[in-house]
Scaffold this active site. Structure first.
Site, PDB file in Angstrom:
ATOM      1  N   PHE A   1      26.173  26.013  10.580  1.00 23.20           N
ATOM      2  CA  PHE A   1      27.418  25.724  11.279  1.00 23.20           C
ATOM      3  C   PHE A   1      28.533  25.781  10.238  1.00 23.20           C
ATOM      4  O   PHE A   1      28.459  25.103   9.214  1.00 23.20           O
ATOM      5  CB  PHE A   1      27.348  24.334  11.920  1.00 23.20           C
ATOM      6  CG  PHE A   1      28.503  24.065  12.833  1.00 23.20           C
ATOM      7  CD1 PHE A   1      28.473  24.485  14.148  1.00 23.20           C
ATOM      8  CD2 PHE A   1      29.632  23.395  12.376  1.00 23.20           C
ATOM      9  CE1 PHE A   1      29.546  24.241  14.993  1.00 23.20           C
ATOM     10  CE2 PHE A   1      30.706  23.153  13.220  1.00 23.20           C
ATOM     11  CZ  PHE A   1      30.666  23.573  14.530  1.00 23.20           C
TER      12      PHE A   1
ATOM     13  N   ASP B   1      22.466  17.230   7.707  1.00 25.40           N
ATOM     14  CA  ASP B   1      23.382  17.194   8.841  1.00 25.40           C
ATOM     15  C   ASP B   1      22.537  17.024  10.108  1.00 25.40           C
ATOM     16  O   ASP B   1      21.710  17.881  10.422  1.00 25.40           O
ATOM     17  CB  ASP B   1      24.213  18.482   8.892  1.00 25.40           C
ATOM     18  CG  ASP B   1      25.310  18.400   9.946  1.00 25.40           C
ATOM     19  OD1 ASP B   1      25.091  17.740  10.980  1.00 25.40           O
ATOM     20  OD2 ASP B   1      26.372  19.012   9.740  1.00 25.40           O
TER      21      ASP B   1
ATOM     22  N   TYR C   1      29.770  12.867  19.379  1.00 24.43           N
ATOM     23  CA  TYR C   1      30.172  13.373  20.703  1.00 24.43           C
ATOM     24  C   TYR C   1      29.160  14.309  21.337  1.00 24.43           C
ATOM     25  O   TYR C   1      29.344  14.762  22.444  1.00 24.43           O
ATOM     26  CB  TYR C   1      31.543  14.074  20.624  1.00 24.43           C
ATOM     27  CG  TYR C   1      31.655  15.130  19.545  1.00 24.43           C
ATOM     28  CD1 TYR C   1      31.122  16.400  19.715  1.00 24.43           C
ATOM     29  CD2 TYR C   1      32.296  14.847  18.337  1.00 24.43           C
ATOM     30  CE1 TYR C   1      31.221  17.358  18.715  1.00 24.43           C
ATOM     31  CE2 TYR C   1      32.405  15.799  17.336  1.00 24.43           C
ATOM     32  CZ  TYR C   1      31.862  17.055  17.534  1.00 24.43           C
ATOM     33  OH  TYR C   1      31.960  17.996  16.539  1.00 24.43           O
ATOM     34  N   LYS C   2      28.063  14.617  20.630  1.00 28.39           N
ATOM     35  CA  LYS C   2      27.066  15.541  21.180  1.00 28.39           C
ATOM     36  C   LYS C   2      26.022  14.741  21.965  1.00 28.39           C
ATOM     37  O   LYS C   2      26.330  14.186  23.002  1.00 28.39           O
ATOM     38  CB  LYS C   2      26.463  16.378  20.057  1.00 28.39           C
ATOM     39  CG  LYS C   2      27.504  17.343  19.455  1.00 28.39           C
ATOM     40  CD  LYS C   2      27.013  18.125  18.246  1.00 28.39           C
ATOM     41  CE  LYS C   2      28.093  19.112  17.803  1.00 28.39           C
ATOM     42  NZ  LYS C   2      27.859  19.633  16.461  1.00 28.39           N
TER      43      LYS C   2
ATOM     44  N   ARG D   1      23.900  29.780  24.753  1.00 26.26           N
ATOM     45  CA  ARG D   1      23.180  28.598  24.294  1.00 26.26           C
ATOM     46  C   ARG D   1      23.234  27.527  25.381  1.00 26.26           C
ATOM     47  O   ARG D   1      24.291  27.280  25.963  1.00 26.26           O
ATOM     48  CB  ARG D   1      23.838  28.092  23.010  1.00 26.26           C
ATOM     49  CG  ARG D   1      23.078  27.001  22.305  1.00 26.26           C
ATOM     50  CD  ARG D   1      23.849  26.511  21.095  1.00 26.26           C
ATOM     51  NE  ARG D   1      24.990  25.705  21.492  1.00 26.26           N
ATOM     52  CZ  ARG D   1      25.689  24.928  20.677  1.00 26.26           C
ATOM     53  NH1 ARG D   1      25.363  24.874  19.387  1.00 26.26           N
ATOM     54  NH2 ARG D   1      26.710  24.223  21.100  1.00 26.26           N
TER      55      ARG D   1
HETATM   56  C1  LIG Z   1      28.954  20.113  15.744  1.00 23.04           C
HETATM   57  C2  LIG Z   1      28.695  20.228  14.295  1.00 23.04           C
HETATM   58  C3  LIG Z   1      29.654  19.825  13.357  1.00 23.04           C
HETATM   59  C4  LIG Z   1      30.997  19.346  13.815  1.00 23.04           C
HETATM   60  O1  LIG Z   1      31.816  18.857  12.814  1.00 23.04           O
HETATM   61  P1  LIG Z   1      33.183  18.141  13.204  1.00 23.04           P
HETATM   62  O2  LIG Z   1      33.739  17.664  11.955  1.00 23.04           O
HETATM   63  O3  LIG Z   1      32.838  17.065  14.199  1.00 23.04           O
HETATM   64  O4  LIG Z   1      34.053  19.152  13.901  1.00 23.04           O
HETATM   65  C5  LIG Z   1      29.309  19.893  12.010  1.00 23.04           C
HETATM   66  N1  LIG Z   1      28.107  20.366  11.609  1.00 23.04           N
HETATM   67  C6  LIG Z   1      27.172  20.775  12.503  1.00 23.04           C
HETATM   68  C7  LIG Z   1      25.861  21.272  12.025  1.00 23.04           C
HETATM   69  C8  LIG Z   1      27.440  20.733  13.861  1.00 23.04           C
HETATM   70  O5  LIG Z   1      26.538  21.157  14.738  1.00 23.04           O
END
Ligand SMILES: *Cc1c(COP(=O)(O)O)cnc(C)c1O
Length: 409
Positions: free
Chosen positions: A126, A195, A220-221, A368
């Site tokens: 990501f 992460d 938020y996920k 997805r």
């Molecule tokens: C969703 C996600 C993020 C999101 O980061 P934000 O700082 O909340 O925008 C970061 N890393 C991974 C692997 C994600 O899936």
């Protein structure tokens, strides 16, 4: 074996988590397969937000920092998230965004690694993870090394200070073995930042049993904390003397002394920075509390069953339309999502939205679908695949309006 409506009804009838659906406000008819991007609204969050605004804020005003315990929300909610992830009390803090927490975890790890200058990660992660690492490397005179996913373990050496990896890949859903990778990294003296954005509330995680060093993840996920919810950061107790660099006053040993010199708090509090976003914290806490009521192993089992149904139905009902399943086929190696590559993925996802099925598109050609066992039924999965089949049959995705790219996908 052909899956019949009766099979699906039986699976729903036998689902021990089915009652959680009523805890969520989900519009009739909507099939929401995007809870890995933004989780649904728990009904109890509505009441909590109302209380937070009309009582704690409007009436309590500044006295609510103590009266409503706003001041301890980062550690209180952090402890609850820690419970989901196999951390001890006092090892997790809620707050900031995942991106900011990546920065803090990386700097903290580097501060423990005298003489090592390399930050290691994989390509194709990501992007924010790699972006944050690249920025830190520029700023801190460090070297950022990005290698192919399968070359990560071989790239561990005595120059590497920290390895940053996502446990569940955001596109392919591939799960990394946290204990095994951590052990391999430690053999070379490398610390690991995990992460957990697609792990927390999605798969079983045991940070301390895996001997994890640091971890971060989203609220938020799968945790259903609401749009832009605070994220979280885990630091193993043995690393609490590390320096996360962002030395804001909430990370001070005695913030209300207003001392001119920074002195880090002992324990996880030093990973705080500024004033916590209280309203966001309130919503996050309801999502986390609800998740804690569910049995994680039942959740994982249902996630696997829903995903397997999805994949089987895609083959049976959409097999002739050219979808390529891009996730690991073995459910044990796959997180809580399924993804398919298709040349028309973008337009198809738009057409699906018009049919009230929400998943998401990930460039360049991936559809997805998040699998969130707390509020999805087996019937939802079957209905979602049926609507996709209908779109493919009628070719209704093949319209100009579905091909125009929006700013947020
Ligand atoms: C969703 C996600 C993020 C999101 O980061 P934000 O700082 O909340 O925008 C970061 N890393 C991974 C692997 C994600 O899936």
């Amino acid at each position: 074996m052909t899956i019949t409506p009766q099979h699906i009804a039986e699976m729903d009838a036998a689902d021990p988590l089915a009652h959680f659906r009523d805890e969520f406000a989900i519009r009739e008819g909507l099939i929401y397969l995007d809870g890995n991007s933004l989780g649904c609204l728990p009904k109890r969050t509505v009441a909590r937000m109302n209380r937070a605004v009309t009582q704690e804020w409007a009436e309590g005003l500044i006295t609510s920092w103590l009266g409503a315990d706003w001041v301890n929300s980062p550690t209180r909610i952090g402890d609850k998230i820690g419970e989901l992830l196999g951390a001890q009390a006092g090892e997790v803090i809620a707050g900031e965004s995942t991106s900011i927490n990546i920065f803090k975890a990386l700097t903290a790890a580097v501060s423990l690694q005298e003489g090592r200058r390399v930050l290691l990660t994989e390509t194709g992660n990501f992007p924010t993870d790699n972006y944050m690492m690249q920025g830190l490397a520029r700023f801190g005179d460090l070297e950022c090394r990005e290698v192919e996913p399968d070359a990560v373990l071989d790239a561990l050496d005595e120059d590497v200070a920290v390895l940053l990896l996502t446990q569940v890949h955001y596109k392919t859903a591939r799960i990394r073995d946290m204990a095994q990778v951590t052990a391999k990294a430690h053999e070379k003296g490398v610390l690991v930042v995990w992460d957990l954005s697609h792990s927390a509330g999605a798969i079983e995680v045991d940070l301390n049993a895996s001997n994890a060093d640091f971890a971060v993840g989203c609220g938020y996920k799968f945790l259903n904390g609401g749009p832009g919810a605070p994220a979280f950061l885990f630091a193993a107790r043995r690393h609490h003397h590390a320096d996360p660099v962002l030395s804001g006053w909430f990370g001070h040993a005695r913030p209300f002394d207003f001392d001119g010199q920074f002195e880090p708090a002992q324990g996880i509090d030093r990973f705080q920075c500024g004033t916590p976003p209280v309203l966001g914290m309130s919503a996050l806490e309801e999502g986390v509390d609800l998740m804690l009521e569910a049995d994680m192993s039942a959740l994982r089992q249902k996630s696997i069953a829903l995903s397997e149904l999805f994949v089987d139905l895609m083959e049976q009902r959409c097999g002739e339309y050219g979808f390529e399943f891009i996730c690991p086929k073995n459910s044990a190696e796959r997180g809580s999502q399924v993804a398919f590559a298709h040349p028309e993925a973008y337009a198809m996802m738009q057409a699906l939205k018009a049919r009230d099925v929400i998943g998401d598109f990930r460039a360049p050609d991936i559809m997805r679908f998040g699998i969130t066992p707390l509020y999805l039924s087996f019937a939802d999965i079957a209905q979602g695949v049926e609507r996709l089949r209908s779109i493919c049959q009628s070719r209704e995705w093949d319209r100009a309006e579905y091909r125009t790219r929006a700013a947020v996908t």
